[in-house]
Every structure is written in C-alpha cells, then in structure tokens.
Design a protein around this motif. Structure first.
Motif, PDB file in Angstrom:
ATOM      1  N   ASP A  53       3.408  -0.607   4.811  1.00 39.17           N
ATOM      2  CA  ASP A  53       4.812   0.170   5.379  1.00 39.17           C
ATOM      3  C   ASP A  53       4.442   1.508   5.568  1.00 39.17           C
ATOM      4  OD1 ASP A  53       7.345   0.262   6.094  1.00 39.17           O
ATOM      5  OD2 ASP A  53       7.939  -0.076   3.863  1.00 39.17           O
ATOM      6  N   ALA A  54       3.935   1.889   6.492  1.00 36.09           N
ATOM      7  CA  ALA A  54       3.361   3.456   6.449  1.00 36.09           C
ATOM      8  C   ALA A  54       4.299   4.730   6.482  1.00 36.09           C
ATOM      9  CB  ALA A  54       2.378   3.453   7.949  1.00 36.09           C
ATOM     10  N   LYS A  81      10.715  -3.353  -0.648  1.00 39.66           N
ATOM     11  CA  LYS A  81       9.932  -4.439  -0.162  1.00 39.66           C
ATOM     12  C   LYS A  81       8.991  -5.045  -1.085  1.00 39.66           C
ATOM     13  CE  LYS A  81      10.173  -2.541   4.677  1.00 39.66           C
ATOM     14  NZ  LYS A  81      10.370  -1.159   4.205  1.00 39.66           N
ATOM     15  N   ALA A  88       0.719  -1.113  -0.091  1.00 43.76           N
ATOM     16  CA  ALA A  88      -0.043   0.041  -0.102  1.00 43.76           C
ATOM     17  C   ALA A  88       0.685   1.402   0.081  1.00 43.76           C
ATOM     18  CB  ALA A  88      -0.778  -0.107   1.306  1.00 43.76           C
ATOM     19  N   CYS A  89       2.034   1.349   0.736  1.00 42.37           N
ATOM     20  CA  CYS A  89       2.820   2.479   0.530  1.00 42.37           C
ATOM     21  C   CYS A  89       4.378   1.855   0.061  1.00 42.37           C
ATOM     22  CB  CYS A  89       3.017   2.778   1.970  1.00 42.37           C
ATOM     23  SG  CYS A  89       1.424   3.545   2.695  1.00 42.37           S
ATOM     24  N   ALA A  90       4.127   1.809  -1.456  1.00 44.09           N
ATOM     25  CA  ALA A  90       5.351   0.958  -1.995  1.00 44.09           C
ATOM     26  C   ALA A  90       6.619   1.664  -2.289  1.00 44.09           C
ATOM     27  CB  ALA A  90       4.786   0.309  -3.305  1.00 44.09           C
ATOM     28  N   ARG A  93       7.816   9.282  -6.522  1.00 44.12           N
ATOM     29  CA  ARG A  93       8.742   8.201  -5.985  1.00 44.12           C
ATOM     30  C   ARG A  93       8.320   6.909  -6.491  1.00 44.12           C
ATOM     31  NH1 ARG A  93      10.617   8.557  -0.874  1.00 44.12           N
ATOM     32  NH2 ARG A  93       9.716   6.574   0.149  1.00 44.12           N
ATOM     33  N   LEU A 137      -5.001   4.902   7.092  1.00 48.58           N
ATOM     34  CA  LEU A 137      -4.677   3.995   6.298  1.00 48.58           C
ATOM     35  C   LEU A 137      -5.058   2.559   6.959  1.00 48.58           C
ATOM     36  CD1 LEU A 137      -1.027   5.285   5.157  1.00 48.58           C
ATOM     37  CD2 LEU A 137      -2.933   4.914   3.581  1.00 48.58           C
ATOM     38  N   ARG A 190      -5.670   5.946   1.210  1.00 50.75           N
ATOM     39  CA  ARG A 190      -7.200   5.908   2.089  1.00 50.75           C
ATOM     40  C   ARG A 190      -8.317   6.416   1.079  1.00 50.75           C
ATOM     41  NH1 ARG A 190      -4.539  10.887   5.565  1.00 50.75           N
ATOM     42  NH2 ARG A 190      -3.905  11.418   3.177  1.00 50.75           N
ATOM     43  N   PRO A 227      10.238   3.439  -2.177  1.00 46.84           N
ATOM     44  CA  PRO A 227      10.806   3.373  -3.427  1.00 46.84           C
ATOM     45  C   PRO A 227      10.873   1.754  -4.085  1.00 46.84           C
ATOM     46  CG  PRO A 227      12.725   3.898  -1.621  1.00 46.84           C
ATOM     47  CD  PRO A 227      11.382   3.769  -1.156  1.00 46.84           C
ATOM     48  N   GLY A 228      10.255   0.848  -3.145  1.00 43.90           N
ATOM     49  CA  GLY A 228      10.195  -0.532  -3.824  1.00 43.90           C
ATOM     50  C   GLY A 228      10.985  -1.452  -3.209  1.00 43.90           C
ATOM     51  N   ALA A 272      -1.697   6.479  -5.888  1.00 45.33           N
ATOM     52  CA  ALA A 272      -3.034   7.109  -5.582  1.00 45.33           C
ATOM     53  C   ALA A 272      -2.795   7.125  -3.938  1.00 45.33           C
ATOM     54  CB  ALA A 272      -4.423   5.901  -5.593  1.00 45.33           C
ATOM     55  N   ASP A 273      -3.746   7.792  -3.205  1.00 48.25           N
ATOM     56  CA  ASP A 273      -3.575   7.825  -1.859  1.00 48.25           C
ATOM     57  C   ASP A 273      -4.324   6.750  -1.387  1.00 48.25           C
ATOM     58  OD1 ASP A 273      -4.228   8.178   0.709  1.00 48.25           O
ATOM     59  OD2 ASP A 273      -4.343  10.551   0.644  1.00 48.25           O
ATOM     60  N   ASP A 329       1.303   4.020  -4.096  1.00 47.40           N
ATOM     61  CA  ASP A 329       1.989   4.998  -3.404  1.00 47.40           C
ATOM     62  C   ASP A 329       1.220   6.425  -3.762  1.00 47.40           C
ATOM     63  OD1 ASP A 329       4.788   5.042  -1.592  1.00 47.40           O
ATOM     64  OD2 ASP A 329       4.373   6.970  -2.352  1.00 47.40           O
ATOM     65  N   ALA A 330       1.255   7.083  -2.813  1.00 48.68           N
ATOM     66  CA  ALA A 330       1.026   8.521  -2.852  1.00 48.68           C
ATOM     67  C   ALA A 330       1.552   9.454  -3.903  1.00 48.68           C
ATOM     68  CB  ALA A 330       0.457   8.951  -1.832  1.00 48.68           C
ATOM     69  N   ALA A 331       2.856   9.134  -3.896  1.00 47.18           N
ATOM     70  CA  ALA A 331       3.880  10.134  -4.555  1.00 47.18           C
ATOM     71  C   ALA A 331       4.160   9.507  -5.889  1.00 47.18           C
ATOM     72  CB  ALA A 331       5.138  10.176  -3.552  1.00 47.18           C
TER      73      ALA A 331
HETATM   74  C1  LIG Z   1       8.345   4.078   4.538  1.00 48.72           C
HETATM   75  S1  LIG Z   1       8.022   4.801   2.951  1.00 48.72           S
HETATM   76  C2  LIG Z   1       7.615   3.209   1.943  1.00 48.72           C
HETATM   77  C3  LIG Z   1       8.910   2.249   1.673  1.00 48.72           C
HETATM   78  C4  LIG Z   1       8.720   1.153   0.970  1.00 48.72           C
HETATM   79  N1  LIG Z   1       7.617   0.271   1.489  1.00 48.72           N
HETATM   80  C5  LIG Z   1      10.075   0.261   0.641  1.00 48.72           C
HETATM   81  O1  LIG Z   1      10.244  -0.766   1.365  1.00 48.72           O
HETATM   82  O2  LIG Z   1      10.893   0.589  -0.169  1.00 48.72           O
HETATM   83  C6  LIG Z   1       6.388   5.260   3.175  1.00 48.72           C
HETATM   84  C7  LIG Z   1       5.797   5.711   1.724  1.00 48.72           C
HETATM   85  O3  LIG Z   1       4.410   5.909   1.976  1.00 48.72           O
HETATM   86  C8  LIG Z   1       4.200   6.777   1.046  1.00 48.72           C
HETATM   87  N2  LIG Z   1       2.598   7.403   1.396  1.00 48.72           N
HETATM   88  C9  LIG Z   1       2.533   8.436   2.272  1.00 48.72           C
HETATM   89  N3  LIG Z   1       1.289   8.566   2.443  1.00 48.72           N
HETATM   90  C10 LIG Z   1       0.508   7.894   1.827  1.00 48.72           C
HETATM   91  C11 LIG Z   1      -0.928   7.424   1.409  1.00 48.72           C
HETATM   92  N4  LIG Z   1      -1.913   8.126   2.070  1.00 48.72           N
HETATM   93  N5  LIG Z   1      -1.100   6.646   0.409  1.00 48.72           N
HETATM   94  C12 LIG Z   1      -0.302   5.763  -0.117  1.00 48.72           C
HETATM   95  N6  LIG Z   1       1.095   6.281   0.264  1.00 48.72           N
HETATM   96  C13 LIG Z   1       1.475   6.829   1.030  1.00 48.72           C
HETATM   97  C14 LIG Z   1       5.133   7.848   0.815  1.00 48.72           C
HETATM   98  O4  LIG Z   1       5.404   8.471  -0.320  1.00 48.72           O
HETATM   99  C15 LIG Z   1       6.418   6.795   0.916  1.00 48.72           C
HETATM  100  O5  LIG Z   1       6.551   6.524  -0.446  1.00 48.72           O
END
Ligand SMILES: C[S@@+](CC[C@H](N)C(=O)[O-])C[C@H]1O[C@@H](n2cnc3c(N)ncnc32)[C@H](O)[C@@H]1O
Length: 438
Positions: free
Chosen positions: A327-328, A266, A259-261, A287, A361, A310, A263-264, A307-308, A282-284
C-alpha cells in the motif's frame, strides 16, 4: 451544558491553523495546537476555508495590493469562505464584526484592513466573483497542475472527480468480523440512535453512518468491535486473501508482508478476516505506534517492525512470503476530500519522486514472494502515473509477473458514486499481481 465558544475565537484559531498550513504543515497537525473546547468549531471553519482556498486566494489577490501577513490572510480566508454564496452558517454582518474583533485581539493594527476587505467583498461580491471565475484554481478549487493532470488521466471524468473532492467524506465503518456480524452491529447502532446502512455488496463488513458522528459515540469502538475505514480501502484485505476469485484463499498461517502498514487500517482488516502470520513494516517508527495501538484495541497480533521496505537485507529473515500487500506512499489524490489540504501542500515535482519510490518498493519486494505467491499493489491516488502506468512499467520489467483482473474495477477508478456503493468511496488503485511458478 457548555456554551458555544464565541465566533471570533473560532475564527482566530482557524486563522492560526491556516497560517500554519501556508507554512507547510498539514491541517491535522496544525489543528492539534487548538484548545480542546474550540477544536470542533475551528476544524469546521478551517476545512471549509481549505475547500474554498482557490476562490479566496484569488479574491485576496484582487482585493489587496500587497500580500497580507500569514495570520491576516488566514483570517480573511476563514471569513471570506463564510461570506461566499451558499454559505449560510452565519449572518454576514455578524461574521464581519466577529472577524474584526478577532483581528483586534491578535494584531490590532490589522483590524481596519480586515474590516475594509470584508466590507468591500460584501458590496462588490458579484463583480469580484465573476472577475475570478475563469481562473482554474478558483474555478476548480485545486492547483492548476492538479486539474491538468486529472484532465489528462480522466478525459471524461475529471470534472466529476474534482467536484467529488469538494464533498465532505461519509463516515464508513468496518465491523470486526471476529467480534460480531455487520447485521448485529447495525442493530446496535440503531439502538444507540445512530442511522446507518450497509456500504454495499463489495465491502461485506462495511456500514455507513449518516449523519456522521464522533467515534466515541460508536458502540464498542474502544473494545474493538468496529473501525473507521473508507469502503474502497476495505477492498484490500479481501482482494489479497481471496485473490479476486482467481486464486485459492490464503490458508491459515500464511506468511504475509504488509510492507507499508502504518497507521494499520489494512493490517487490522487482514487479521480480522484470516489467521495470518503477518509482518507489518513501515519506514516511519512514529506511525508504527498507531499500528500497535490499533492492533491492541482490536486484540490482534502481528510482528511490527520499523524499516525501509527497499532495504531488504536490513529486515528480511530470508523466508519467502505467500502474499504481500504494498500500500505504497502516494500523492493521496484519491483521499483528497478527507484531507483537502493535501492538494495545496503537494508540488507537482513530488509526483515523480513518489513514482520512483513506488517502483523501487515493487522491485525490492517482488523477489521475496514465493513462486505462485500474490502481491497486491495499492495507492489512494487517482493519478495514472502512480497506478495504471506504474504497473504497466513493472510488468515490462518483470516478465514473471501477471496482472489478474479485478472485477468491478474499471481502469483504476473508484471514487465516484456507482451502483455498487451506498455512498461515494475514496479514489483507489489496485493491481493484483501473481508470481509465476518458475
Ligand atoms: C498509504 S500509507 C499506508 C496506509 C496503511 N496501509 C493503512 O491501511 O493504514 C503509506 C505508508 O508507507 C510508509 N512508507 C513510505 N516509504 C516507505 C518505505 N520506503 N518503506 C516502508 N514504508 C514506507 C509511510 O510511512 C506510510 O505509513
């Protein structure tokens, strides 16, 4: 062979990066502006200065009646760091002369000030250091609020955690199991003249290279044979796939949401370890480009979407997931040794906002799990509010959720040397949650 760049150039570039940090930019971003040939030396000076920011900030306040301009302050921080007890890279007189020369080139009117401050520090070092020693930021090299929070969350370990955050991180690798075994890769490292050993039994594909080297020197890096990933981060994929031994492994083709992937790291590990139908969200968007690059380098496939998490109606196709990795976004207090600027960029008020996003989330994603499905919640944080307390509150709100024990995870502390690891890992929190069948 190229000659080493002169120290005054490196000091000036480090001063620019530190001035950018003071203006709110991350050190990594700030260093992007540094000319290529000066990057490595500048980075070493700037990272050292950030690790000594508590002491140097207190010294500058003591030595200067008025706060200096950002560039002068950056230069003083970079130079004072190299004059502190234990710093041995440069002879003190060379360092002072080079710092003055750097200031003469950038802002000549400030050169005399730099000279006076550094020479006074040399003369009165002992008295000045004992004068600032009891200030929490100088004593612990972290903001006072951060120290207080760790003290509350880790009453017996907070000092060790603060000290661990001052150590440069090891170079930990994850061998791509689809392209070779860790034992084979270890042999390739040795053939390339790089010393390495297994990371420990908890990270089956993990190796540590000592001393660290640039990734370009790692055999087969470009071809996807290996990735850089901390040992604690390497626990996520096996925990989700194997359910910490409590659940059957995810079958081939299982539908997984990361869900929060970005830079990838994991995402890639999950796909190296199992054949999954994976959606990387990912919301960004900027990234997410890194996720695509990583998957391309490793020759792995996933659906990638900006996408966000949430805003479920905006991105979900209505088909439930077998497993979710959340991975929030978090304070990053657990990877503070890797990014020592984070502690100075964060405000205490950020934590409440992050905790809110994490719980939103969790609440939004939980209903997307099949009955009997699993969700792994992770943060690279040491703060209880983002880990233990966050999950305790979620379990109160969501009676269908059950938290499964993760062997070897004491509370949520990783990040300190322990027997199972060859080197200290980053600080991480994991909670593995099972959705009831009904
Ligand atoms: C801790 S990093 C993730 C690291 C990633 N899982 C990895 O292992 O490389 C948190 C990620 O959450 C994303 N993020 C923040 N708020 C978000 C949201 N509401 N929905 C989706 N992604 C979100 C950020 O852009 C960021 O890339």
């Amino acid at each position: 062979m190229n000659a080493a760049p002169p120290l005054h150039q490196l000091l000036l570039e480090a001063a620019r990066a530190l001035a950018a940090l003071r203006a709110g930019r991350s050190l990594t971003d700030a260093l992007d502006a540094c000319p290529e040939g000066l990057r490595a030396g500048t980075q070493a000076l700037a990272f050292a200065a950030v690790r000594a920011q508590g002491r140097c900030g207190a010294l500058i306040k003591t030595l200067m009646p008025r706060p200096p301009q950002p560039l002068t302050e950056g230069l003083l921080r970079a130079a004072l760091t190299q004059l502190l007890p234990g710093a041995t890279a440069y002879a003190p007189h060379t360092l002072v002369n080079q710092a003055v020369q750097a200031m003469k080139k950038a802002v000549p009117a400030q050169a005399a000030v730099v000279n006076a401050v550094l020479r006074r520090f040399q003369r009165e070092q002992e008295a000045l250091l004992s004068q600032i020693a009891q200030q929490p930021e100088a004593r612990w090299e972290h903001p006072a609020w951060w120290v207080a929070r760790l003290k509350k969350d880790w009453p017996t370990q907070w000092q060790d955690l603060l000290q661990a955050a001052q150590q440069p991180p090891p170079l930990a690798l994850r061998v791509n199991g689809r392209q070779g075994s860790p034992a084979d890769y270890l042999a390739r490292l040795q053939d390339a003249g790089l010393a390495a050993r297994p990371l420990g039994e908890r990270a089956a594909n993990g190796l540590v290279v000592e001393p660290p080297c640039p990734v370009q020197r790692l055999p087969g890096f470009g071809a996807g044979d290996v990735s850089v990933q901390d040992g604690a981060a390497q626990l996520a994929a096996p925990l989700l796939i194997h359910g910490a031994g409590h659940l059957p492994p995810l079958p081939a083709g299982a539908r997984v949401l990361d869900a929060c992937a970005a830079p990838g790291g994991k995402t890639a590990h999950l796909l190296e370890a199992a054949d999954l139908d994976l959606l990387a969200l990912d919301a960004a968007p900027e990234r997410l480009r890194k996720v695509e690059q990583t998957l391309g380098r490793l020759n792995l496939q996933a659906q990638v979407r900006a996408a966000d998490g949430r805003d479920v109606p905006a991105w979900w196709d209505g088909k439930p997931f077998d497993a979710i990795l959340l991975d929030a976004p978090c304070s990053a207090s657990g990877i503070n040794r890797r990014h020592p600027d984070v502690r100075w960029l964060r405000r205490e008020s950020d934590i409440a906002q992050l905790v809110r996003t994490q719980s939103e989330l969790l609440d939004a994603l939980w209903p997307l799990l099949k009955p009997g499905g699993r969700l792994l919640y992770a943060t690279c944080s040491l703060f209880a509010a983002e880990g233990r307390d966050q999950i305790a509150a979620f379990l109160q709100r969501q009676p269908q959720a059950r938290s499964l024990d993760i062997p070897g995870q004491t509370g949520h502390l990783l990040g300190l040397p322990e027997n199972a690891w060859a080197v200290p890992t980053d600080g991480f929190f994991y909670a593995l949650l099972l959705r009831g069948e009904s």
